[in-house]
Write a protein that holds these residues in place. Structure first.
Motif, PDB file in Angstrom:
ATOM      1  N   PRO A 258      41.101  36.303  33.828  1.00 47.02           N
ATOM      2  CA  PRO A 258      41.434  37.723  33.649  1.00 47.02           C
ATOM      3  C   PRO A 258      41.176  38.581  34.881  1.00 47.02           C
ATOM      4  CG  PRO A 258      39.445  37.141  32.416  1.00 47.02           C
ATOM      5  CD  PRO A 258      40.028  35.865  32.937  1.00 47.02           C
ATOM      6  N   GLN A 259      40.326  38.092  35.767  1.00 47.57           N
ATOM      7  CA  GLN A 259      39.947  38.892  36.927  1.00 47.57           C
ATOM      8  C   GLN A 259      40.315  38.140  38.200  1.00 47.57           C
ATOM      9  OE1 GLN A 259      35.759  39.686  37.351  1.00 47.57           O
ATOM     10  NE2 GLN A 259      36.045  41.886  37.186  1.00 47.57           N
ATOM     11  N   SER A 260      40.883  38.851  39.145  1.00 49.75           N
ATOM     12  CA  SER A 260      41.162  38.238  40.443  1.00 49.75           C
ATOM     13  C   SER A 260      39.923  38.318  41.325  1.00 49.75           C
ATOM     14  CB  SER A 260      42.299  38.982  41.153  1.00 49.75           C
ATOM     15  OG  SER A 260      43.520  38.793  40.473  1.00 49.75           O
ATOM     16  N   VAL A 261      39.626  37.222  42.005  1.00 49.36           N
ATOM     17  CA  VAL A 261      38.545  37.223  42.998  1.00 49.36           C
ATOM     18  C   VAL A 261      39.187  37.406  44.373  1.00 49.36           C
ATOM     19  CG1 VAL A 261      36.794  35.806  44.128  1.00 49.36           C
ATOM     20  CG2 VAL A 261      36.983  35.815  41.630  1.00 49.36           C
ATOM     21  N   ARG A 303      37.675  54.985  41.642  1.00 48.36           N
ATOM     22  CA  ARG A 303      38.790  54.374  40.915  1.00 48.36           C
ATOM     23  C   ARG A 303      38.363  53.387  39.835  1.00 48.36           C
ATOM     24  NH1 ARG A 303      40.211  55.056  46.185  1.00 48.36           N
ATOM     25  NH2 ARG A 303      42.161  56.159  46.611  1.00 48.36           N
ATOM     26  N   GLY A 304      37.097  53.009  39.802  1.00 48.41           N
ATOM     27  CA  GLY A 304      36.641  52.074  38.769  1.00 48.41           C
ATOM     28  C   GLY A 304      37.349  50.731  38.825  1.00 48.41           C
ATOM     29  N   LEU A 305      37.690  50.270  40.048  1.00 47.53           N
ATOM     30  CA  LEU A 305      38.460  49.027  40.172  1.00 47.53           C
ATOM     31  C   LEU A 305      37.592  47.779  40.095  1.00 47.53           C
ATOM     32  CD1 LEU A 305      40.857  50.107  43.084  1.00 47.53           C
ATOM     33  CD2 LEU A 305      41.497  49.659  40.715  1.00 47.53           C
ATOM     34  N   THR A 306      36.304  47.926  40.328  1.00 49.42           N
ATOM     35  CA  THR A 306      35.459  46.734  40.423  1.00 49.42           C
ATOM     36  C   THR A 306      34.027  47.076  40.052  1.00 49.42           C
ATOM     37  OG1 THR A 306      34.782  44.926  41.895  1.00 49.42           O
ATOM     38  CG2 THR A 306      34.805  47.120  42.846  1.00 49.42           C
ATOM     39  N   TYR A 307      33.252  46.024  39.713  1.00 49.70           N
ATOM     40  CA  TYR A 307      31.815  46.203  39.505  1.00 49.70           C
ATOM     41  C   TYR A 307      31.088  46.235  40.844  1.00 49.70           C
ATOM     42  CZ  TYR A 307      27.066  45.046  37.990  1.00 49.70           C
ATOM     43  OH  TYR A 307      25.708  45.031  37.781  1.00 49.70           O
ATOM     44  N   GLY A 308      31.628  45.487  41.815  1.00 52.25           N
ATOM     45  CA  GLY A 308      30.958  45.483  43.110  1.00 52.25           C
ATOM     46  C   GLY A 308      31.899  45.097  44.233  1.00 52.25           C
ATOM     47  N   ILE A 309      31.780  45.771  45.369  1.00 52.13           N
ATOM     48  CA  ILE A 309      32.538  45.398  46.567  1.00 52.13           C
ATOM     49  C   ILE A 309      31.590  45.472  47.751  1.00 52.13           C
ATOM     50  CG2 ILE A 309      33.423  47.772  46.840  1.00 52.13           C
ATOM     51  CD1 ILE A 309      36.003  46.345  48.031  1.00 52.13           C
TER      52      ILE A 309
ATOM     53  N   GLU B 156      32.636  44.898  35.047  1.00 53.03           N
ATOM     54  CA  GLU B 156      31.373  44.147  35.043  1.00 53.03           C
ATOM     55  C   GLU B 156      31.407  43.088  33.943  1.00 53.03           C
ATOM     56  OE1 GLU B 156      27.856  46.551  34.688  1.00 53.03           O
ATOM     57  OE2 GLU B 156      26.510  44.821  34.713  1.00 53.03           O
ATOM     58  N   ARG B 157      31.904  43.485  32.773  1.00 58.23           N
ATOM     59  CA  ARG B 157      32.039  42.513  31.691  1.00 58.23           C
ATOM     60  C   ARG B 157      32.995  41.390  32.081  1.00 58.23           C
ATOM     61  NH1 ARG B 157      31.476  41.182  26.247  1.00 58.23           N
ATOM     62  NH2 ARG B 157      33.075  39.625  25.986  1.00 58.23           N
ATOM     63  N   ALA B 158      34.116  41.763  32.698  1.00 63.00           N
ATOM     64  CA  ALA B 158      35.097  40.753  33.117  1.00 63.00           C
ATOM     65  C   ALA B 158      34.462  39.768  34.092  1.00 63.00           C
ATOM     66  CB  ALA B 158      36.313  41.425  33.749  1.00 63.00           C
ATOM     67  N   GLN B 159      33.644  40.297  35.008  1.00 63.85           N
ATOM     68  CA  GLN B 159      33.028  39.450  36.030  1.00 63.85           C
ATOM     69  C   GLN B 159      31.929  38.570  35.447  1.00 63.85           C
ATOM     70  OE1 GLN B 159      32.066  41.587  39.653  1.00 63.85           O
ATOM     71  NE2 GLN B 159      30.519  40.085  40.226  1.00 63.85           N
ATOM     72  N   ARG B 160      31.066  39.174  34.631  1.00 61.91           N
ATOM     73  CA  ARG B 160      29.904  38.440  34.127  1.00 61.91           C
ATOM     74  C   ARG B 160      30.244  37.513  32.975  1.00 61.91           C
ATOM     75  NH1 ARG B 160      24.837  40.485  35.565  1.00 61.91           N
ATOM     76  NH2 ARG B 160      24.790  42.628  36.295  1.00 61.91           N
ATOM     77  N   VAL B 161      31.170  37.942  32.102  1.00 58.97           N
ATOM     78  CA  VAL B 161      31.411  37.193  30.862  1.00 58.97           C
ATOM     79  C   VAL B 161      32.812  36.573  30.826  1.00 58.97           C
ATOM     80  CG1 VAL B 161      31.377  37.281  28.346  1.00 58.97           C
ATOM     81  CG2 VAL B 161      29.843  38.776  29.653  1.00 58.97           C
ATOM     82  N   ASP B 162      33.846  37.423  30.869  1.00 55.09           N
ATOM     83  CA  ASP B 162      35.194  36.930  30.600  1.00 55.09           C
ATOM     84  C   ASP B 162      35.667  35.902  31.624  1.00 55.09           C
ATOM     85  OD1 ASP B 162      35.031  38.851  28.592  1.00 55.09           O
ATOM     86  OD2 ASP B 162      36.059  40.373  29.791  1.00 55.09           O
TER      87      ASP B 162
END
Lengths: 438, 455
Positions: A258-261, A303-309, B156-162
């Protein structure tokens, strides 16, 4: 409600911060000829010892990928007349802990032991480093663990991104290959390969040693000779400089998640370049230190695009890079890449503001003395300084070097260092609206 | 020449003599003092003068397990929003001030606590207190800053869990483990509820739980208790207590009557494994014996090369490539005891799970190896020495203890509780806790072309 006056006072407090850390490093030459740094700190009755051998997994021949890594993992799996369980029992009896790690530039040992057990702990560490057994059953057991890790890496978007990055950037340098090896190369490693890796990686001509804690210089010198004296004088030849090929494109590696790295990078700057500190300040403002950086502000906060950059200057032994990364929803990966590219270009073109440079400098200066807060961290810092080719007096002068950086320096170095045309992205996931290419 | 092992065992005998004085020198309460402000705020000071630094922490006795139903993740979302400004400070300004002075700040949320900390030069302590006291009651939130932050926690949820099948399995297993207690709800929140969190829910939670009489101040580093008291009275003292805040009452677990099973099939799984959790008692104030026995049980079963699971399944049958056991006793309410086994190639999950059950039964049958137990106790005594090297970790441990229903006396008594555990205590704890009817068994596996028959 807080009085405003307090924050005016804070700005003043900044200038009053200690500019230099007071750390008393003793440089010792052991009778056996090994140079060791010591901070004697008798408050707590234990010793933190760091031993680093330059070289690491980059010493693996092209057809022996993973040999140094597997060898390192086996150091605590049986030595001298002890098998794996006897070694573990002996170590635990002493309540000592040893950590052995292989990275692309080094094999490192982090040890801690009680002052009272220092001789027995040294004997145990000595046999792990000098007389590992590489018993067949231990090799097969640990090999299975490494292979399991490699299979997991193949399904881990972060590991996939790291491998794609290395393979694309470093040409035919050992850095381009996974340090843990591949399923095929690890499966093919023989006991002789491990003995060769051991002889090549653990040698006295490439070792750096630092200790902090409850031990005298005399005892430490004897201990280090005892631990390392039985190792060969010379080891395998270190690889030369690596290629740094960045085409400025965006590579997409399809992976269902679901998330791109996102990993990105461009060439960096040498640790000993006169502009290194200015470059360090550039990065602090652009993407270092978490909150407050431009990338965090633009990508996360606004923008709330990521948890951390993050971004950092990566000074490896054979390649200086400037790299960074983030994870973001597939639907917004294209936007994230665009924002990073735009911030990179904006910093290159305009440089930072005067206020940003001042804030970055006070952060770097104020934070430095706070790093020396435990035996474990002091030992780690000292061995890191040796690897960077620094001398003990660096600690007293480092903050002056940061303070000496001017806004003009930072702007000039931002323009010289940041290369938006070379900034290359590797995206693992199923990013929408992002296609591979330049 | 004497053999290596004999030299070591000779040394061990000598070491056993010094273990006791060492432990006494490095007691967890060395340099620790405690007092309470008039408004009910507890204060703990941990002195360590080796570096000119201080860690300033405020812990609230509230966490994800105190959330109202339907707004899972609100405790953690509020933690993020606490950096978004007050009546006196703009969004991000708190962190800007910390950073401009070379410091670091962050925050953390668990089921039982929410904590905020800064690590700065010791002379900046008054400024940290002023800002932390300010945001204890004066938080100001707008959608302009709060809505992007909601996207941040979703990422954060996507990174840690999903993005991690192992995390998804752990989340599903916890949900199955707790039939009634909110420990079954993830700290980060369920996605569908997180998507609807708003500033109103955050402020509700804030007003309900954030007050000095629900907070613990911990200051650790280059400070004296006298200075901390004066500063705490100045900055935190004027904040009125919230009389509405009482003891935390959460729904308790009913008797657990049936073994549960969770199977997660995910194409991203390269290495299948079996995870097992059992409902287990936590450390309680004045009563830590069972938890100490469970701590040693987890070490004997699954910590290190010579643990029971490793000996039987990695060295013995060779069917496992990794085994581990873990127990976290620091918890306000009932916790879990966990075991994980990763099969090697050639062993199926059914086979490895069956073998695990045989080995666990064998452990209870065989009894505790006295040498191993003695070795573990020596390591715990030495850990008390090593722990003294990291003042932030000492502060962290005290904070989680005090927010988990324990006292400083319990923290100080823990090393003795460990040393007092007998082999019989460990076997009794194993019999009590390793009960199938209070367990969840989780399988992490890739979708099979021909599905394995589940039992």
């Amino acid at each position: 409600m807080i009085p405003r006056i307090l924050f005016a006072a804070l700005a003043v407090a900044t200038l009053a911060l200690p500019a230099a850390a007071e750390i008393d490093i003793e440089e010792i030459e052991t009778p056996g000829g090994i140079s060791v740094w010591l901070v004697e700190e008798p408050t707590i009755p234990f010793v933190a010892l760091e031993i680093v051998f330059r070289g690491g997994t980059s010493l693996d021949p092209a057809d022996k990928g993973g040999a140094v890594n597997l060898m390192t993992a086996l150091l605590e799996e049986g030595a001298a007349d002890m098998d794996a369980r006897a070694f573990a029992a002996a170590r635990d009896d002493l309540a000592a802990s040893f950590r052995f790690d292989a990275s692309d530039d080094s094999v490192s040992v982090s040890a801690r032991f009680l002052s009272e057990t220092q001789e027995a702990a040294a004997d145990l560490l000595r046999v792990a480093l000098v007389e590992p057994r590489f018993d067949d059953d231990a090799v097969e057991r640990v090999r299975a663990q490494v292979l399991s890790g490699l299979r997991s890496d193949a399904e881990d978007p972060n590991a996939i991104a790291g491998r794609a990055f290395a393979a694309a950037v470093y040409g035919d340098h050992p850095y381009a290959r996974p340090g843990d090896g591949t399923l095929d190369s690890v499966a093919a490693l023989t006991r002789d390969d491990l003995l060769d890796a051991h002889a090549g990686a653990l040698a006295r001509d490439r070792v750096h040693v630092a200790a902090a804690g409850d031990i005298t210089a005399e005892d430490l010198a004897a201990l280090v000779d005892r631990v390392l004296g039985g190792l060969p004088e010379t080891g395998a030849e270190l690889p030369g400089p690596a290629a740094r090929s960045f085409d400025g494109g965006t590579a997409v590696i399809d992976f269902p998640t679901p998330q791109s790295v996102i990993s990105f990078g461009q060439p960096g700057i040498d640790r000993h370049d006169p502009d290194f500190f200015a470059a360090y300040v550039v990065n602090q403002i652009l993407g270092g230190g978490g909150f407050g950086s431009r990338l965090t502000e633009e990508v996360r906060v606004k923008r709330g695009l990521t948890y951390g950059i993050y971004s950092y200057l990566s000074a490896k032994d054979h390649a200086d890079l400037y790299v960074g990364g983030a994870s973001t929803a597939n639907a917004r990966a294209a936007e994230t890449v665009d924002v990073v590219r735009a911030e990179w270009a904006r910093m290159a073109a305009e440089g930072p503001t005067e206020a940003e440079v001042e804030a970055a400098k006070t952060y770097l200066i104020g934070g430095y003395p706070l790093r020396f807060d435990s035996n474990a961290s002091i030992a780690r810092i000292m061995v890191g300084m040796q690897l960077d080719g620094l001398t003990p007096d660096y600690i007293a002068t480092r903050n002056d070097k940061v303070a000496a950086v001017t806004v003009e320096d930072v702007r000039r170095v931002a323009a010289e260092l940041l290369d938006p045309d070379a900034l290359t992205f590797f995206v693992v996931g199923q990013p929408e609206g992002l296609t591979a290419g330049n | 020449m004497m053999s290596m092992s004999r030299r070591c065992s000779g040394f061990v005998a000598a070491f056993a003599l010094v273990a006791a004085p060492l432990a006494a020198m490095a007691a967890p309460d060395a340099g620790v003092s405690q007092f309470t402000l008039d408004n009910g705020m507890e204060v703990v000071v941990v002195e360590d003068h080796r570096a000119p630094a201080v860690v300033h922490m405020v812990w609230y006795r509230t966490g994800a397990a105190d959330e109202p139903a339907g707004v899972s993740g609100i405790a953690h979302y509020l933690e993020h929003l606490m950096f978004k400004g007050t009546d006196d400070m703009g969004p991000g300004e708190f962190s800007d001030v910390v950073r401009a002075n070379g410091g670091q700040d962050n925050a953390f949320t668990s089921w039982d606590y929410t904590g905020y900390f800064q690590r700065v030069a010791a002379d900046l302590l008054p400024d940290m207190m002023a800002m932390e006291a300010d945001r204890m009651t004066d938080l100001v939130l707008t959608d302009a800053v709060a809505l992007p932050e909601r996207d941040v926690i979703l990422e954060e949820r996507a990174q840690r869990v999903d993005s991690d099948p192992g995390s998804i399995l752990r989340e599903q297993m916890r949900a199955a483990q707790y039939l009634n207690h909110p420990y079954g709800v993830p700290i980060i929140g369920w996605r569908h509820e997180m998507e609807r969190l708003d500033t109103e829910a955050a402020i509700d939670f804030y007003r309900t739980h954030y007050a000095p009489n629900n907070a613990i101040l911990i200051v650790a580093g280059d400070v004296t208790p006298g200075d901390v008291r004066a500063l705490a009275e100045e900055h935190y003292g004027p904040i009125p207590a919230n009389p509405e805040i009482g003891a935390r009452m959460r729904p308790a677990e009913p008797p657990q009557m049936a073994a549960r099973r969770v199977v997660l099939e995910d194409a991203r799984v390269a290495q299948p494994y079996v995870a097992r959790s059992y409902l287990a008692p936590e450390r309680d104030a004045g009563d830590q014996g069972r938890a100490a026995a469970l701590t040693l049980l987890s070490d004997l079963l699954g910590s290190g090369t010579d643990s029971f699971l490793s000996e039987r399944m990695q060295f013995g049958s060779g069917n496992a490539i990794y085994t581990g056991a873990w127990y976290g006793g620091m918890s306000l309410d009932a916790t879990t005891f966990n075991v994980t086994v990763v099969p090697g190639e050639g062993a199926t999950l059914s086979e490895i799970e069956a073998e695990l059950d045989v080995v666990l039964a064998d452990f209870i049958e065989t009894g505790v190896d006295a040498d191993k137990l003695a070795r573990l106790k020596r390591q715990y005594a030495a850990d008390a020495v090593y722990d003294m090297d990291d003042v932030q970790r000492r502060a962290q441990r005290i904070g989680s203890a005090l927010t988990s229903g324990l006292t400083l006396d319990d923290v100080a008594a823990w090393p003795d509780a460990i040393q007092a555990v007998t082999a019989d205590d460990i076997l009794a704890a194993a019999r009590d806790v390793l009960r199938p009817e209070a367990s969840v068994t989780g399988w992490l596996t890739a979708p099979a072309e021909t599905p394995e028959v589940t039992q």
